[in-house]
Design an enzyme around this catalytic site. Structure first.
Site, PDB file in Angstrom:
ATOM      1  N   GLY A 103      -0.007   5.476  -4.385  1.00 54.76           N
ATOM      2  CA  GLY A 103      -0.628   6.739  -4.769  1.00 54.76           C
ATOM      3  C   GLY A 103      -0.036   7.906  -3.987  1.00 54.76           C
ATOM      4  N   ARG A 143       1.891  -4.895   6.280  1.00 53.34           N
ATOM      5  CA  ARG A 143       1.220  -3.854   5.498  1.00 53.34           C
ATOM      6  C   ARG A 143       2.078  -2.593   5.521  1.00 53.34           C
ATOM      7  NH1 ARG A 143      -4.979  -2.249   4.600  1.00 53.34           N
ATOM      8  NH2 ARG A 143      -4.603  -0.590   3.107  1.00 53.34           N
ATOM      9  N   ASP A 151       0.833  -1.208   0.000  1.00 54.30           N
ATOM     10  CA  ASP A 151       0.000   0.000   0.000  1.00 54.30           C
ATOM     11  C   ASP A 151       0.869   1.260   0.000  1.00 54.30           C
ATOM     12  OD1 ASP A 151      -2.354   1.405  -0.033  1.00 54.30           O
ATOM     13  OD2 ASP A 151      -2.756   1.204   2.117  1.00 54.30           O
ATOM     14  N   ARG A 162      -0.856   9.133  -9.901  1.00 54.34           N
ATOM     15  CA  ARG A 162      -0.859   7.904  -9.090  1.00 54.34           C
ATOM     16  C   ARG A 162      -0.183   6.729  -9.817  1.00 54.34           C
ATOM     17  NH1 ARG A 162      -4.153   7.354  -4.868  1.00 54.34           N
ATOM     18  NH2 ARG A 162      -4.317   5.153  -5.353  1.00 54.34           N
ATOM     19  N   GLU A 166     -12.538  -4.415  -4.124  1.00 51.64           N
ATOM     20  CA  GLU A 166     -12.965  -3.024  -3.927  1.00 51.64           C
ATOM     21  C   GLU A 166     -12.221  -2.060  -4.849  1.00 51.64           C
ATOM     22  OE1 GLU A 166     -12.303  -5.169  -1.412  1.00 51.64           O
ATOM     23  OE2 GLU A 166     -14.355  -5.389  -0.653  1.00 51.64           O
ATOM     24  N   ASN A 167     -11.024  -2.452  -5.292  1.00 52.44           N
ATOM     25  CA  ASN A 167     -10.250  -1.565  -6.172  1.00 52.44           C
ATOM     26  C   ASN A 167     -10.922  -1.357  -7.546  1.00 52.44           C
ATOM     27  OD1 ASN A 167      -7.023  -2.689  -4.909  1.00 52.44           O
ATOM     28  ND2 ASN A 167      -8.179  -0.861  -4.343  1.00 52.44           N
ATOM     29  N   ARG A 214     -12.202   2.159  -8.259  1.00 49.48           N
ATOM     30  CA  ARG A 214     -11.319   3.309  -8.513  1.00 49.48           C
ATOM     31  C   ARG A 214     -11.641   3.930  -9.877  1.00 49.48           C
ATOM     32  NH1 ARG A 214      -5.383   2.474  -5.842  1.00 49.48           N
ATOM     33  NH2 ARG A 214      -6.177   1.923  -3.792  1.00 49.48           N
ATOM     34  N   ARG A 234      -5.097  -1.629   8.821  1.00 54.21           N
ATOM     35  CA  ARG A 234      -6.311  -2.410   8.580  1.00 54.21           C
ATOM     36  C   ARG A 234      -5.980  -3.524   7.589  1.00 54.21           C
ATOM     37  NH1 ARG A 234      -7.702   2.836   6.607  1.00 54.21           N
ATOM     38  NH2 ARG A 234      -7.208   3.022   4.393  1.00 54.21           N
TER      39      ARG A 234
HETATM   40  C1  IPE Z   1      -5.599  -2.673  -0.218  1.00 54.40           C
HETATM   41  O1  IPE Z   1      -5.180  -1.365  -0.437  1.00 54.40           O
HETATM   42  C2  IPE Z   1      -5.590  -3.427  -1.496  1.00 54.40           C
HETATM   43  C3  IPE Z   1      -4.278  -3.630  -2.103  1.00 54.40           C
HETATM   44  C4  IPE Z   1      -3.130  -3.356  -1.570  1.00 54.40           C
HETATM   45  C5  IPE Z   1      -4.311  -4.231  -3.400  1.00 54.40           C
HETATM   46  P1  IPE Z   1      -6.225  -0.177  -0.592  1.00 54.40           P
HETATM   47  O2  IPE Z   1      -5.426   1.068  -0.683  1.00 54.40           O
HETATM   48  O3  IPE Z   1      -7.172  -0.455  -1.682  1.00 54.40           O
HETATM   49  O4  IPE Z   1      -7.004  -0.262   0.799  1.00 54.40           O
HETATM   50  P2  IPE Z   1      -7.958   0.768   1.529  1.00 54.40           P
HETATM   51  O5  IPE Z   1      -9.076   1.049   0.602  1.00 54.40           O
HETATM   52  O6  IPE Z   1      -7.178   1.985   1.823  1.00 54.40           O
HETATM   53  O7  IPE Z   1      -8.386   0.059   2.764  1.00 54.40           O
HETATM   54  C1  IPE Z   2      -1.524   0.204  -3.368  1.00 53.59           C
HETATM   55  O1  IPE Z   2      -1.303   1.565  -3.407  1.00 53.59           O
HETATM   56  C2  IPE Z   2      -1.700  -0.395  -4.722  1.00 53.59           C
HETATM   57  C3  IPE Z   2      -3.088  -0.779  -5.053  1.00 53.59           C
HETATM   58  C4  IPE Z   2      -4.106  -0.788  -4.232  1.00 53.59           C
HETATM   59  C5  IPE Z   2      -3.321  -1.179  -6.422  1.00 53.59           C
HETATM   60  P1  IPE Z   2      -2.509   2.587  -3.434  1.00 53.59           P
HETATM   61  O2  IPE Z   2      -2.869   2.856  -4.848  1.00 53.59           O
HETATM   62  O3  IPE Z   2      -3.610   2.133  -2.559  1.00 53.59           O
HETATM   63  O4  IPE Z   2      -1.831   3.896  -2.811  1.00 53.59           O
HETATM   64  P2  IPE Z   2      -2.449   4.902  -1.745  1.00 53.59           P
HETATM   65  O5  IPE Z   2      -2.947   4.084  -0.606  1.00 53.59           O
HETATM   66  O6  IPE Z   2      -3.552   5.620  -2.450  1.00 53.59           O
HETATM   67  O7  IPE Z   2      -1.324   5.786  -1.379  1.00 53.59           O
HETATM   68 MG    MG Z   3      -4.054   2.398  -0.616  1.00 46.17          MG
END
Ligand code: IPE
Ligand code: IPE
Ligand code: MG
Length: 248
Positions: free
Chosen positions: A24, A189, A21, A34, A68-69, A72, A195
């Site tokens: 972005g 994580r 994580d 991102r 859930e992604n 996006r 979480r």
């Molecule tokens: C969790 O990260 C999913 C992955 C790392 C693929 P997210 O960034 O989507 O999680 P939330 O929404 O902040 O909990």
């Molecule tokens: C994790 O990084 C990668 C995926 C969930 C695909 P994020 O894209 O969630 O990055 P943040 O949490 O927005 O910084």
């Molecule tokens: Mg994230």
């Protein structure tokens, strides 16, 4: 002594799971889009896979894209899918060279066809590799997996293949898409979030959790060793007392 040497080689977790994580936020901090963060996250996937294989981890499961992604922005989802296909194509020779097998968990039918084809190809090509199993969780969520497992159990019970009193802990394990791997001893994580975000809920019932503020593109081999050292210094009691554990 460096961190790598400090680790106890006989207490390396067999299975490490990582919620990658912070891509972005990493990009935003640099004034970039991102997707730039996701592109740089691939470099971390490569170095952490290499590090894990080097120290003898047998299963490395990386949460790459959650159910859930899909919510996006379309542009980000499309860019992520393209990055996935590209990376898979480019990195297959490295997986072969390093004797690493690649597999997937998740609802792969939801992925674009081009993506599914590339995954199948890489999976097939690497299927006889034995040094480490790299598992990407794609279009995955633990609740999705539990729902599909419960549906199959219901069907098998209705068809008489399964008796109600045969349903127990081990049986549920068998119906999950993770049935071919041990549960992770360690879950990491990155990015400071504390979480689980619908990752391996059942399988992490007794995993040790490790959270770091490092954003995924900044996470290094040393950070992985640090997490393992932390893990090695914990007492895993599984409900017993400390005295029982030290007398074992
Ligand atoms: C969790 O990260 C999913 C992955 C790392 C693929 P997210 O960034 O989507 O999680 P939330 O929404 O902040 O909990
Ligand atoms: C994790 O990084 C990668 C995926 C969930 C695909 P994020 O894209 O969630 O990055 P943040 O949490 O927005 O910084
Ligand atoms: Mg994230």
């Amino acid at each position: 002594m460096n961190l790598k040497e400090k680790m106890d080689p006989v207490k390396i977790p067999e299975h490490i799971a990582i919620i990658m994580d912070g891509n972005g936020r990493w990009a935003k901090g640099k004034g970039k889009f991102r997707i730039f963060g996701h592109q740089n996250g691939v470099g971390t996937v490569k170095s952490i896979t290499e590090a894990a294989a080097e120290i003898g981890v047998k299963y490395l499961t990386l949460y790459a894209f959650s159910t859930e992604n899909w919510n996006r922005p379309k542009l980000e989802v499309r860019a992520l899918m393209e990055l996935l296909v590209d990376t898979m194509r480019k990195e297959t020779p490295t997986l072969m060279k390093n004797n690493i097998r690649l597999s997937f968990i998740g609802n792969l039918n939801d992925l674009p066809e081009k993506c599914q084809k590339q995954l199948e190809q890489t999976m097939a090509e690497t299927q006889n590799n034995t040094r480490m199993h790299l598992v990407l969780a794609l279009s995955y969520s633990a609740k999705w997996d539990l729902v599909q497992a419960i549906k199959k159990i219901a069907v098998d019970t209705r068809n008489g293949k399964l008796k109600e009193d045969e349903i127990n802990d081990q049986l549920i394990d068998k119906y999950l898409s993770t049935n071919w791997m041990p549960h992770p001893e360690l879950l990491i994580r990155t990015s400071g979030e504390k979480r689980i975000s619908n990752f391996l809920l059942w399988e992490i019932a007794y995993s040790e959790l490790y959270f770091t503020d490092k954003l995924w593109p900044d996470f290094t081999k040393e950070d992985l060793y640090q997490a393992i050292l932390d893990f090695q210094n914990r007492e895993r009691r599984f409900g017993k007392t400390s005295e029982q554990i030290s007398n074992q």
